[in-house]
Scaffold this motif. Structure first.
Motif, PDB file in Angstrom:
ATOM      1  N   PRO A  17      40.854  41.289  32.690  1.00 58.12           N
ATOM      2  CA  PRO A  17      41.933  39.757  32.099  1.00 58.12           C
ATOM      3  C   PRO A  17      41.682  39.415  33.413  1.00 58.12           C
ATOM      4  O   PRO A  17      41.998  39.544  34.918  1.00 58.12           O
ATOM      5  N   ASN A  68      45.884  40.955  28.508  1.00 62.24           N
ATOM      6  CA  ASN A  68      46.756  41.914  30.061  1.00 62.24           C
ATOM      7  C   ASN A  68      47.900  41.466  30.035  1.00 62.24           C
ATOM      8  O   ASN A  68      48.186  39.369  30.104  1.00 62.24           O
ATOM      9  N   GLY A 214      34.950  45.022  43.415  1.00 59.25           N
ATOM     10  CA  GLY A 214      33.972  44.620  43.793  1.00 59.25           C
ATOM     11  C   GLY A 214      32.236  45.356  43.252  1.00 59.25           C
ATOM     12  O   GLY A 214      30.843  44.973  43.537  1.00 59.25           O
ATOM     13  N   GLY A 235      35.765  42.249  38.136  1.00 55.97           N
ATOM     14  CA  GLY A 235      36.880  40.196  37.834  1.00 55.97           C
ATOM     15  C   GLY A 235      35.791  38.878  37.717  1.00 55.97           C
ATOM     16  O   GLY A 235      35.488  38.061  37.851  1.00 55.97           O
ATOM     17  N   THR A 236      35.466  39.869  39.776  1.00 50.25           N
ATOM     18  CA  THR A 236      34.839  38.052  39.914  1.00 50.25           C
ATOM     19  C   THR A 236      33.619  37.722  39.574  1.00 50.25           C
ATOM     20  O   THR A 236      33.443  36.346  39.707  1.00 50.25           O
TER      21      THR A 236
HETATM   22  C1  LIG Z   1      40.829  35.066  40.123  1.00 52.93           C
HETATM   23  C2  LIG Z   1      41.772  36.982  39.367  1.00 52.93           C
HETATM   24  C3  LIG Z   1      42.606  37.378  38.677  1.00 52.93           C
HETATM   25  C4  LIG Z   1      43.250  38.811  38.399  1.00 52.93           C
HETATM   26  N1  LIG Z   1      44.695  38.364  37.263  1.00 52.93           N
HETATM   27  C5  LIG Z   1      44.518  39.545  36.840  1.00 52.93           C
HETATM   28  C6  LIG Z   1      44.845  39.699  36.022  1.00 52.93           C
HETATM   29  O1  LIG Z   1      45.867  38.321  35.507  1.00 52.93           O
HETATM   30  N2  LIG Z   1      45.424  40.482  35.596  1.00 52.93           N
HETATM   31  C7  LIG Z   1      45.332  42.138  35.935  1.00 52.93           C
HETATM   32  O2  LIG Z   1      45.438  43.507  35.719  1.00 52.93           O
HETATM   33  N3  LIG Z   1      44.049  41.998  37.008  1.00 52.93           N
HETATM   34  C8  LIG Z   1      43.822  40.882  37.459  1.00 52.93           C
HETATM   35  N4  LIG Z   1      42.869  40.932  38.207  1.00 52.93           N
HETATM   36  C9  LIG Z   1      42.538  41.752  39.203  1.00 52.93           C
HETATM   37  C10 LIG Z   1      41.190  42.516  38.111  1.00 52.93           C
HETATM   38  O3  LIG Z   1      41.887  43.177  36.644  1.00 52.93           O
HETATM   39  C11 LIG Z   1      40.135  43.622  38.852  1.00 52.93           C
HETATM   40  O4  LIG Z   1      41.186  44.959  39.180  1.00 52.93           O
HETATM   41  C12 LIG Z   1      38.962  42.592  39.778  1.00 52.93           C
HETATM   42  O5  LIG Z   1      39.124  41.800  38.958  1.00 52.93           O
HETATM   43  C13 LIG Z   1      38.111  43.524  39.961  1.00 52.93           C
HETATM   44  O6  LIG Z   1      37.720  42.777  41.155  1.00 52.93           O
HETATM   45  P1  LIG Z   1      36.659  42.204  41.163  1.00 52.93           P
HETATM   46  O7  LIG Z   1      37.356  40.915  41.266  1.00 52.93           O
HETATM   47  O8  LIG Z   1      35.232  42.717  42.866  1.00 52.93           O
HETATM   48  O9  LIG Z   1      35.552  42.472  40.411  1.00 52.93           O
HETATM   49  C14 LIG Z   1      42.440  39.949  38.825  1.00 52.93           C
HETATM   50  C15 LIG Z   1      41.106  39.081  39.380  1.00 52.93           C
HETATM   51  C16 LIG Z   1      40.649  38.118  39.913  1.00 52.93           C
HETATM   52  C17 LIG Z   1      39.419  37.874  41.012  1.00 52.93           C
END
Ligand SMILES: Cc1cc2nc3c(=O)[nH]c(=O)nc-3n(C[C@H](O)[C@H](O)[C@H](O)COP(=O)(O)O)c2cc1C
Length: 348
Positions: A17, A68, A214, A235-236
């Protein structure tokens, strides 16, 4: 029972999310239709907008999806501090020609109203971050057979979430993009890499663990599953997909990264979050400014971020991204899903 079976998805891949508009209904549905779990980041959305987005997702898929929210937190600021913060933010974004002014409460939509929509809509999966969920809400979701997923950055947080009787726990490593989910103690003391966090949780927690931070490709997925995770949350990797609702300059910036140029900052929202370093972060860092707590700081920087979007100016946008951002790919979400599944050898 395997987590994929509990949720009713084919592959152990969850599109994270991402509040702020990135997780459009089109992105969420594309991931769910491709056998993963799409998630709507609804933390900043009004109850009416959440309902509309859920209904749109349901038009686009009949597969499970998640919504979420942010668990609300207490904050304390004085009007003097707000005035000072406005002054400091203004000094750091002079070139935008805007005047950052105090914002009237409430700083966030009502959590109770947001959550009531999720209960009314009987959503398949509810995930949350920044805390534990009140037992009253847990009971209501359970009555609807909604799967519950909390977020932990340490073993102590995971233990508290497990005691609350939920279905799965996201282990958010320090590599992760966006806000830290830490809710016990200091964020600085809870920066544990995924490769250290997941095995600790798997050893001491019975609830299925979802690895986040990551993970960008099949190798990352295989490694996380090998460490004992039941699924991954990425996420990314999905931020640079065609369907992600972020400004194109932000997407281009993600795709242009050749190395990790991310930092943890409180400058934008008052809560520690990982994003690509830019002018605003540097200015706030250099001034050693006393940044206000979330969500007050977030509300104060809103006008600046809006203006930056209008001007396509990445220097004043929050460019949330994880440490593996240089592995971003520009694909439609279903293609990314198919690629991840193949790379990780998830089809036997
Ligand atoms: C742009 C962005 C917004 C995010 N917003 C939320 C969110 O609204 N709720 C949440 O539980 N995690 C949020 N996250 C964290 C993600 O759930 C997750 O932990 C993270 O993306 C994992 O790392 P990665 O970006 O390297 O894959 C967000 C991450 C990003 C990059």
């Amino acid at each position: 029972m395997k987590l994929t079976k509990t949720i009713g998805i084919q592959f152990p891949i969850i599109q994270a999310p991402m509040a702020g508009g990135a997780t459009t209904p089109e992105l969420v549905a594309a991931v769910s239709n491709a056998g993963g779990l799409g998630s709507l980041g609804a933390g900043y959305m009004t109850p009416a907008d959440i309902q509309q987005a859920i209904r749109r997702i349901r038009e686009l898929t009949n597969k499970p999806f998640a919504v979420n929210l942010f668990i609300p937190q207490k904050y304390h600021v004085t009007s003097d501090q707000i005035q000072k913060a406005c002054h400091d933010i203004n000094e750091c974004c002079l070139e935008l020609n805007i005047k950052v002014e105090p914002v009237i409460e409430p700083y966030t939509p009502s959590f109770e109203e947001q959550i009531n929509i999720l209960i009314e809509e009987k959503i398949p999966v509810f995930s949350y971050t920044f805390g534990t969920l009140d037992p009253i809400w847990i009971a209501k979701f359970k009555k609807n057979h909604t799967i519950l997923i909390g977020t932990a950055t340490t073993l102590a947080e995971a233990q508290l979430l497990e005691e609350s009787g939920i279905d799965a726990i996201v282990a958010q490593g320090s590599e992760a993009g966006g806000h830290r989910g830490t809710f016990l103690g200091k964020v600085e003391d809870a920066l544990i890499k995924l490769s250290s966090l997941v095995p600790q949780l798997v050893a001491q927690i019975k609830t299925p663990i979802i690895a986040a931070g990551g993970i960008m490709n099949g190798r990352g997925i295989v490694a996380a599953l090998e460490l004992g995770a039941s699924s991954v949350q990425m996420g990314t990797a999905f931020l640079s997909c065609f369907e992600a609702g972020i400004p194109s300059v932000y997407k281009q910036t993600l795709l242009a990264q050749r190395q990790d140029n991310t930092v943890l900052t409180r400058a934008f929202s008052g809560k520690w979050a990982r994003g690509i370093r830019n002018k605003f972060i540097e200015c706030m860092d250099n001034k050693k400014i006393a940044i206000l707590d979330y969500p007050v700081q977030n509300a104060l920087t809103n006008a600046m971020r809006k203006k930056a979007k209008e001007r396509n100016d990445i220097n004043f946008m929050s460019l949330w991204a994880g440490q593996s951002v240089s592995l971003c790919r520009n694909l439609p979400a279903n293609k990314l899903m198919n690629t991840l599944v193949k790379e990780a050898g998830l089809i036997y």
